[in-house]
Design a protein around this motif. Sequence first.
Motif, PDB file in Angstrom:
ATOM      1  N   ASP A 167      94.607-134.574  62.622  1.00  0.00           N
ATOM      2  CA  ASP A 167      94.460-135.159  61.283  1.00  0.00           C
ATOM      3  C   ASP A 167      93.003-135.240  60.846  1.00  0.00           C
ATOM      4  O   ASP A 167      92.724-135.303  59.645  1.00  0.00           O
ATOM      5  CB  ASP A 167      95.072-136.570  61.242  1.00  0.00           C
ATOM      6  CG  ASP A 167      96.582-136.563  61.409  1.00  0.00           C
ATOM      7  OD1 ASP A 167      97.233-135.742  60.750  1.00  0.00           O
ATOM      8  OD2 ASP A 167      97.101-137.375  62.200  1.00  0.00           O
ATOM      9  N   TRP A 168      92.065-135.295  61.800  1.00  0.00           N
ATOM     10  CA  TRP A 168      90.659-135.347  61.400  1.00  0.00           C
ATOM     11  C   TRP A 168      89.884-134.111  61.837  1.00  0.00           C
ATOM     12  O   TRP A 168      88.654-134.103  61.896  1.00  0.00           O
ATOM     13  CB  TRP A 168      89.970-136.631  61.875  1.00  0.00           C
ATOM     14  CG  TRP A 168      90.218-137.053  63.284  1.00  0.00           C
ATOM     15  CD1 TRP A 168      91.196-137.875  63.733  1.00  0.00           C
ATOM     16  CD2 TRP A 168      89.455-136.687  64.437  1.00  0.00           C
ATOM     17  NE1 TRP A 168      91.100-138.047  65.095  1.00  0.00           N
ATOM     18  CE2 TRP A 168      90.035-137.338  65.553  1.00  0.00           C
ATOM     19  CE3 TRP A 168      88.338-135.898  64.644  1.00  0.00           C
ATOM     20  CZ2 TRP A 168      89.545-137.204  66.842  1.00  0.00           C
ATOM     21  CZ3 TRP A 168      87.853-135.759  65.934  1.00  0.00           C
ATOM     22  CH2 TRP A 168      88.455-136.408  67.016  1.00  0.00           C
ATOM     23  N   ASP A 169      90.626-133.029  62.098  1.00  0.00           N
ATOM     24  CA  ASP A 169      90.020-131.729  62.355  1.00  0.00           C
ATOM     25  C   ASP A 169      89.660-131.107  61.000  1.00  0.00           C
ATOM     26  O   ASP A 169      90.539-130.791  60.206  1.00  0.00           O
ATOM     27  CB  ASP A 169      91.010-130.853  63.123  1.00  0.00           C
ATOM     28  CG  ASP A 169      90.451-129.489  63.477  1.00  0.00           C
ATOM     29  OD1 ASP A 169      89.414-129.095  62.892  1.00  0.00           O
ATOM     30  OD2 ASP A 169      91.044-128.806  64.321  1.00  0.00           O
ATOM     31  N   THR A 170      88.384-130.932  60.721  1.00  0.00           N
ATOM     32  CA  THR A 170      87.960-130.419  59.421  1.00  0.00           C
ATOM     33  C   THR A 170      88.418-128.984  59.169  1.00  0.00           C
ATOM     34  O   THR A 170      88.456-128.535  58.027  1.00  0.00           O
ATOM     35  CB  THR A 170      86.423-130.482  59.288  1.00  0.00           C
ATOM     36  OG1 THR A 170      85.822-129.746  60.358  1.00  0.00           O
ATOM     37  CG2 THR A 170      85.949-131.927  59.322  1.00  0.00           C
ATOM     38  N   ASN A 171      88.742-128.266  60.223  1.00  0.00           N
ATOM     39  CA  ASN A 171      89.247-126.904  60.051  1.00  0.00           C
ATOM     40  C   ASN A 171      90.671-126.900  59.500  1.00  0.00           C
ATOM     41  O   ASN A 171      91.079-125.960  58.819  1.00  0.00           O
ATOM     42  CB  ASN A 171      89.212-126.143  61.379  1.00  0.00           C
ATOM     43  CG  ASN A 171      87.804-125.899  61.865  1.00  0.00           C
ATOM     44  OD1 ASN A 171      86.912-125.594  61.088  1.00  0.00           O
ATOM     45  ND2 ASN A 171      87.585-126.057  63.165  1.00  0.00           N
ATOM     46  N   LYS A 172      91.432-127.951  59.810  1.00  0.00           N
ATOM     47  CA  LYS A 172      92.815-128.031  59.329  1.00  0.00           C
ATOM     48  C   LYS A 172      92.874-128.690  57.953  1.00  0.00           C
ATOM     49  O   LYS A 172      93.659-128.306  57.113  1.00  0.00           O
ATOM     50  CB  LYS A 172      93.673-128.813  60.325  1.00  0.00           C
ATOM     51  CG  LYS A 172      93.901-128.084  61.641  1.00  0.00           C
ATOM     52  CD  LYS A 172      94.804-128.899  62.550  1.00  0.00           C
ATOM     53  CE  LYS A 172      95.226-128.096  63.782  1.00  0.00           C
ATOM     54  NZ  LYS A 172      94.093-127.690  64.617  1.00  0.00           N
ATOM     55  N   CYS A 173      92.070-129.714  57.741  1.00  0.00           N
ATOM     56  CA  CYS A 173      91.953-130.381  56.441  1.00  0.00           C
ATOM     57  C   CYS A 173      93.312-130.805  55.892  1.00  0.00           C
ATOM     58  O   CYS A 173      93.706-130.423  54.797  1.00  0.00           O
ATOM     59  CB  CYS A 173      91.236-129.467  55.434  1.00  0.00           C
ATOM     60  SG  CYS A 173      90.854-130.277  53.865  1.00  0.00           S
ATOM     61  N   ARG A 174      94.051-131.601  56.681  1.00  0.00           N
ATOM     62  CA  ARG A 174      95.311-132.129  56.181  1.00  0.00           C
ATOM     63  C   ARG A 174      95.776-133.306  57.004  1.00  0.00           C
ATOM     64  O   ARG A 174      95.428-133.440  58.172  1.00  0.00           O
ATOM     65  CB  ARG A 174      96.387-131.045  56.134  1.00  0.00           C
ATOM     66  CG  ARG A 174      97.243-130.838  57.384  1.00  0.00           C
ATOM     67  CD  ARG A 174      96.499-130.182  58.527  1.00  0.00           C
ATOM     68  NE  ARG A 174      97.328-129.873  59.671  1.00  0.00           N
ATOM     69  CZ  ARG A 174      97.690-130.735  60.606  1.00  0.00           C
ATOM     70  NH1 ARG A 174      97.324-131.973  60.530  1.00  0.00           N
ATOM     71  NH2 ARG A 174      98.442-130.360  61.616  1.00  0.00           N
TER      72      ARG A 174
END
Length: 235
Positions: free
Chosen positions: A106-113
């Motif tokens: 949830d806080w992985d900036t690569n996933k952004c969601r």
Amino acid sequence: MEVNGLLSLKDIEGIHVDQTLSDFDKLLLIAEVASSKYEAQEKEEKKYKRKEANHRMKRSNKRRKLDMATLPMPPPELPEEFKERIKALGGTQVEMVIEKALYPSDWDTNKCRLSMPFGKAKEGFLTEEESTHLAKPKETIIVPFIEPSGKCDKMTLGRWDMKKSSIYVLKTHWNMVLKENGLGQNDVVQVWSFRVGTEQQLCLALVVVSSSGCNHGGRDGGEAEEDAGTSYKAN
């Protein structure tokens, strides 16, 4: 002496061999040594598999303990400031969609969601028409979104279908929401839905229930959560 290119005298290097043994007896000795080596290798593989299984179990138990420790029971009501904000917008049909701890995915900036698994999200927060719309490939819904800070923006609500399950996802400005609201790993949040206007526009609000103090403000990389290692079809 070699048998089918698999067993040879090399298998008994370092072992004293009576040179008076017949070829047949040497073959038996080779087979015995090879069998011992195979059993030792098989034992090591089983030991490794048990170690991996125990590791996975510990991680699973750790996650369950985390949920039990951080998710308040019963969940609190919507904070007054949010009630007032929603009331000022003319909002109705206020209900909590999901309460969850923020995991690395949830806080992985690569996933952004922000993910909201079907099994945890409240059934019925979408109308039948909205559910049908999101079930179509690549379709999304733009929803007004109230952040913990009170700021109102728009987010994209989508649905991802995976091999064994499906999840709702909030995306578009999620990285900015993390950064501006100081959200980090294991913070517990709630997503609330409400309706506004004669057309009953779906709106969402994000409430922070508890903070772990681990403020990462988003990061690159990271472990996955519910959709870990699973291929998906983004709707």
